[in-house]
Design a protein around this motif. Sequence first.
Motif, mmCIF file in Angstrom:
data_model
loop_
_atom_site.group_PDB
_atom_site.id
_atom_site.type_symbol
_atom_site.label_atom_id
_atom_site.label_comp_id
_atom_site.label_asym_id
_atom_site.label_seq_id
_atom_site.Cartn_x
_atom_site.Cartn_y
_atom_site.Cartn_z
ATOM 1 N N HIS A 33 -19.814 1.670 27.453
ATOM 2 C CA HIS A 33 -19.993 0.648 28.475
ATOM 3 C C HIS A 33 -19.250 1.111 29.728
ATOM 4 C CE1 HIS A 33 -19.317 -3.894 29.570
ATOM 5 N NE2 HIS A 33 -20.254 -3.328 30.314
ATOM 6 N N VAL A 34 -20.001 1.358 30.786
ATOM 7 C CA VAL A 34 -19.469 1.935 32.018
ATOM 8 C C VAL A 34 -19.546 0.913 33.145
ATOM 9 C CG1 VAL A 34 -19.752 3.794 33.720
ATOM 10 C CG2 VAL A 34 -20.305 4.210 31.316
ATOM 11 N N ASP A 35 -18.505 0.852 33.956
ATOM 12 C CA ASP A 35 -18.546 0.095 35.199
ATOM 13 C C ASP A 35 -18.575 1.133 36.320
ATOM 14 O OD1 ASP A 35 -18.020 -1.281 37.584
ATOM 15 O OD2 ASP A 35 -16.806 -2.775 36.561
ATOM 16 N N ALA A 36 -19.747 1.340 36.904
ATOM 17 C CA ALA A 36 -19.925 2.393 37.900
ATOM 18 C C ALA A 36 -19.661 1.914 39.321
ATOM 19 C CB ALA A 36 -21.340 2.957 37.791
ATOM 20 N N TYR A 37 -19.125 0.711 39.476
ATOM 21 C CA TYR A 37 -18.921 0.131 40.804
ATOM 22 C C TYR A 37 -18.121 1.054 41.720
ATOM 23 C CZ TYR A 37 -17.700 -3.221 44.432
ATOM 24 O OH TYR A 37 -17.547 -3.856 45.633
ATOM 25 N N ARG A 38 -17.099 1.703 41.187
ATOM 26 C CA ARG A 38 -16.228 2.535 42.019
ATOM 27 C C ARG A 38 -16.647 4.005 42.051
ATOM 28 N NH1 ARG A 38 -10.647 1.506 39.667
ATOM 29 N NH2 ARG A 38 -11.779 0.791 37.863
ATOM 30 N N LEU A 39 -17.790 4.328 41.423
ATOM 31 C CA LEU A 39 -18.263 5.714 41.432
ATOM 32 C C LEU A 39 -19.188 5.937 42.622
ATOM 33 C CD1 LEU A 39 -19.047 6.165 37.640
ATOM 34 C CD2 LEU A 39 -16.945 6.753 38.865
ATOM 35 N N ALA A 40 -19.026 7.053 43.281
ATOM 36 C CA ALA A 40 -19.804 7.329 44.493
ATOM 37 C C ALA A 40 -21.191 7.890 44.194
ATOM 38 C CB ALA A 40 -19.045 8.295 45.399
ATOM 39 N N ASP A 41 -21.308 8.665 43.107
ATOM 40 C CA ASP A 41 -22.594 9.321 42.841
ATOM 41 C C ASP A 41 -22.671 9.769 41.392
ATOM 42 O OD1 ASP A 41 -21.030 11.683 42.703
ATOM 43 O OD2 ASP A 41 -21.425 12.129 44.810
ATOM 44 N N ALA A 42 -23.806 10.379 41.044
ATOM 45 C CA ALA A 42 -24.042 10.836 39.681
ATOM 46 C C ALA A 42 -23.032 11.909 39.268
ATOM 47 C CB ALA A 42 -25.467 11.352 39.541
ATOM 48 N N ALA A 43 -22.540 12.702 40.225
ATOM 49 C CA ALA A 43 -21.559 13.741 39.900
ATOM 50 C C ALA A 43 -20.266 13.118 39.377
ATOM 51 C CB ALA A 43 -21.282 14.599 41.128
ATOM 52 N N GLU A 44 -19.854 12.001 39.956
ATOM 53 C CA GLU A 44 -18.647 11.329 39.472
ATOM 54 C C GLU A 44 -18.873 10.742 38.081
ATOM 55 O OE1 GLU A 44 -16.865 8.549 42.157
ATOM 56 O OE2 GLU A 44 -16.404 10.096 43.629
ATOM 57 N N LEU A 45 -20.073 10.241 37.833
ATOM 58 C CA LEU A 45 -20.401 9.760 36.494
ATOM 59 C C LEU A 45 -20.338 10.918 35.512
ATOM 60 C CD1 LEU A 45 -21.308 7.385 34.691
ATOM 61 C CD2 LEU A 45 -23.653 8.009 35.239
ATOM 62 N N ASP A 46 -20.866 12.069 35.912
ATOM 63 C CA ASP A 46 -20.828 13.254 35.066
ATOM 64 C C ASP A 46 -19.391 13.683 34.773
ATOM 65 O OD1 ASP A 46 -22.277 15.333 33.657
ATOM 66 O OD2 ASP A 46 -21.532 16.699 35.218
ATOM 67 N N ASP A 47 -18.495 13.505 35.742
ATOM 68 C CA ASP A 47 -17.086 13.855 35.562
ATOM 69 C C ASP A 47 -16.422 13.045 34.452
ATOM 70 O OD1 ASP A 47 -17.158 15.803 37.503
ATOM 71 O OD2 ASP A 47 -16.245 14.558 39.066
ATOM 72 N N LEU A 48 -16.979 11.894 34.108
ATOM 73 C CA LEU A 48 -16.410 11.078 33.029
ATOM 74 C C LEU A 48 -16.681 11.696 31.665
ATOM 75 C CD1 LEU A 48 -17.274 7.448 34.218
ATOM 76 C CD2 LEU A 48 -15.066 8.635 34.361
ATOM 77 N N ASP A 49 -17.576 12.704 31.624
ATOM 78 C CA ASP A 49 -17.898 13.431 30.397
ATOM 79 C C ASP A 49 -18.338 12.486 29.275
ATOM 80 O OD1 ASP A 49 -18.282 15.798 29.006
ATOM 81 O OD2 ASP A 49 -16.264 15.755 28.137
ATOM 82 N N LEU A 50 -19.284 11.621 29.619
ATOM 83 C CA LEU A 50 -19.806 10.658 28.653
ATOM 84 C C LEU A 50 -20.791 11.334 27.709
ATOM 85 C CD1 LEU A 50 -20.463 7.705 31.112
ATOM 86 C CD2 LEU A 50 -18.434 8.101 29.694
ATOM 87 N N ASP A 51 -20.888 10.818 26.509
ATOM 88 C CA ASP A 51 -21.798 11.358 25.496
ATOM 89 C C ASP A 51 -23.179 10.733 25.673
ATOM 90 O OD1 ASP A 51 -23.035 12.470 23.326
ATOM 91 O OD2 ASP A 51 -21.796 11.439 21.830
ATOM 92 N N PHE A 52 -23.940 11.197 26.677
ATOM 93 C CA PHE A 52 -25.259 10.638 26.954
ATOM 94 C C PHE A 52 -26.252 10.910 25.832
ATOM 95 C CE2 PHE A 52 -23.794 10.467 31.369
ATOM 96 C CZ PHE A 52 -24.279 9.231 31.740
#
Length: 170
Positions: free
Chosen positions: A85-104
């Motif tokens: 469960h991710v709260d992406a409100y403070r993420l600027a772009d997909a690269a920052e989401l990728d930096d979280l190293d989530l198990d997609f």
Amino acid sequence: MSASDQRVSVREVADPEGMHELGIELGNVLRAGDLVILTGPLGAGKTTLTRGIGEGMQVRGPVQSPTFVLARTHPSLVSGPSLVHVDAYRLADAAELDDLDLDFDGAVVVAEWGAGLVETRDAWIEIVIERRRGADEAEEAAEPDWSEAPVESRTVTITMTGSRWAEETL
């Protein structure tokens, strides 16, 4: 993706219990590798929907907003995929989401405020939750009495994109 790769469903959800039930329904069909993007204003029911998803998936809870930690992982209690469960409100772009190293690939990822972060995925569900706005809302917003706030129905638009969702019924 072409329009033929998308299926859209619109539902009216009367109350928080209905939002939770919709989440359970979704949780019952989600599997590892699925991405769910949630969009809606504060208080729309994104976390309530995610709690239902977690219940439907039978993951360890409680499922609560990940606002201050960005992402919470809820392992399965029944040998299924985890819920991230991710709260992406403070993420600027997909690269920052990728930096979280989530198990997609090995988990179900539910991203609140995640619109615009799906460019790297082949299939996903986007859920937009809208609530009605009363004519007197501006006046009420000046001095809200949250203890007497009415329960408002929500319009929930579910857009399923990609071949994964071509046959699924929601």
